[in-house]
Design a protein around this motif. Structure first.
Motif, PDB file in Angstrom:
ATOM      1  N   ARG A 211       0.863  -1.181   0.000  1.00 21.26           N
ATOM      2  CA  ARG A 211       0.000   0.000   0.000  1.00 21.26           C
ATOM      3  C   ARG A 211       0.897   1.227   0.000  1.00 21.26           C
ATOM      4  NH1 ARG A 211      -3.375  -2.939   4.144  1.00 21.26           N
ATOM      5  NH2 ARG A 211      -5.047  -3.902   2.932  1.00 21.26           N
TER       6      ARG A 211
ATOM      7  N   ARG B  61      -4.106   5.168   1.234  1.00 23.65           N
ATOM      8  CA  ARG B  61      -3.043   4.666   0.370  1.00 23.65           C
ATOM      9  C   ARG B  61      -3.635   3.860  -0.787  1.00 23.65           C
ATOM     10  NH1 ARG B  61       2.184   4.593   2.947  1.00 23.65           N
ATOM     11  NH2 ARG B  61       2.039   5.551   5.014  1.00 23.65           N
ATOM     12  N   TYR B  62      -2.815   3.651  -1.804  1.00 28.73           N
ATOM     13  CA  TYR B  62      -3.254   2.919  -2.991  1.00 28.73           C
ATOM     14  C   TYR B  62      -2.730   1.486  -2.951  1.00 28.73           C
ATOM     15  CZ  TYR B  62      -4.285   7.625  -4.629  1.00 28.73           C
ATOM     16  OH  TYR B  62      -4.778   8.900  -4.739  1.00 28.73           O
ATOM     17  N   GLU B  63      -3.497   0.581  -3.553  1.00 19.73           N
ATOM     18  CA  GLU B  63      -3.105  -0.821  -3.629  1.00 19.73           C
ATOM     19  C   GLU B  63      -3.600  -1.396  -4.952  1.00 19.73           C
ATOM     20  OE1 GLU B  63      -4.952  -2.603  -0.246  1.00 19.73           O
ATOM     21  OE2 GLU B  63      -6.988  -2.262  -0.981  1.00 19.73           O
TER      22      GLU B  63
ATOM     23  N   HIS C 261      -7.286   2.324  -0.437  1.00 17.48           N
ATOM     24  CA  HIS C 261      -7.585   1.740   0.864  1.00 17.48           C
ATOM     25  C   HIS C 261      -8.207   2.797   1.770  1.00 17.48           C
ATOM     26  CE1 HIS C 261      -6.566  -0.160   4.825  1.00 17.48           C
ATOM     27  NE2 HIS C 261      -6.901  -1.246   4.152  1.00 17.48           N
TER      28      HIS C 261
END
Length: 238
Positions: free
Chosen positions: A18, A55-57, A51
């Motif tokens: 993340r 954050r990005y995932e 998320h």
């Protein structure tokens, strides 16, 4: 354009799954504004998700597409019943199936809870090949060109050449005495395709002594041979 998009996705290949926008920008070397635009496009398509912590995932859509890769889909499909059997035979120890991609192992499947030795990377996770039992098997059978390139790249890994020769001769790897920095302790054996080429490795991460790993070697090797026969039958249309 495509290269930049792929660079964004490749930023998630590390241990941290993340990332903030700043993390992605730093890992790709792209300006923050460019990163923001590309991340937005990937979010729209479903390749990335955000998320709850901001954050990005990696997104479910991309995962579903990647899971359909024919070579690994066939391997996983054939191996799964035997991996489950190995999991039961070894008292529900962690069982892994991995392949070699360049100088890293890629985890195709994992059954069982992560052990305390750091073998808890997710499916799709990568590790330097010499730090895992399955990686030692894959390197040992990868051919001299691949082995020499790896040895040159990992010159500090003193004794690795001898270890790989031992693995190739024995037909399995027990890496209790050779886990490497951040490595895992396991017993591993090769999986071959219809041509006899080693295309994967099956392993058990017992969290026991080296003697315990050696005791597991015969059942791991037998599972590797069973998967190999089943894979050959599938590839030959039997």
């Amino acid at each position: 354009m495509a290269g930049r998009v792929l660079s964004v996705l490749d930023a998630f290949a590390g241990e941290r799954r993340r990332l903030t926008l700043t993390d992605i920008s730093r890992r790709t070397g792209m300006p923050l504004a460019t990163t923001h635009r590309l991340v937005g496009e990937l979010l729209s398509w479903g390749a990335l998700e955000r998320h709850r912590n901001g954050r990005y995932e990696i997104g479910l859509h991309l995962w579903a597409v990647a899971a359909m890769a024919p070579r690994w889909l066939e391997l996983r499909d054939v191996a799964m019943p035997f991996l489950l059997g190995l999991y039961r035979k070894t008292g529900r120890q962690q069982v892994r199936l991995a392949v070699l991609d360049g100088m890293e192992t890629v985890l195709v499947e994992r059954i069982g809870a992560p052990d305390t030795g750091g073998a808890g990377e997710p499916v799709g996770g990568r590790r330097p090949a010499h730090t895992t039992g399955d990686g030692l098997v894959l390197l040992a059978y990868a051919g001299s060109t691949v082995r020499e390139r790896y040895l040159v790249h990992h010159a500090p890994a003193t004794g690795l050449r001898h270890v790989l020769a031992e693995v190739e001769g024995a037909g399995f790897a027990v890496n209790g005495r050779w886990p490497g920095p951040g490595g895992t302790v396991s017993a591993a054996a090769p999986v071959r395709d219809a041509t006899g080429e080693v295309v994967a490795a099956v392993s058990v991460v017992p969290g026991t002594s080296e003697a315990g790993q050696c005791a597991l070697a015969p059942v791991v090797m037998a599972t590797g041979r069973t998967i190999s026969r089943a894979l050959s039958r599938r590839q030959n249309g039997a």
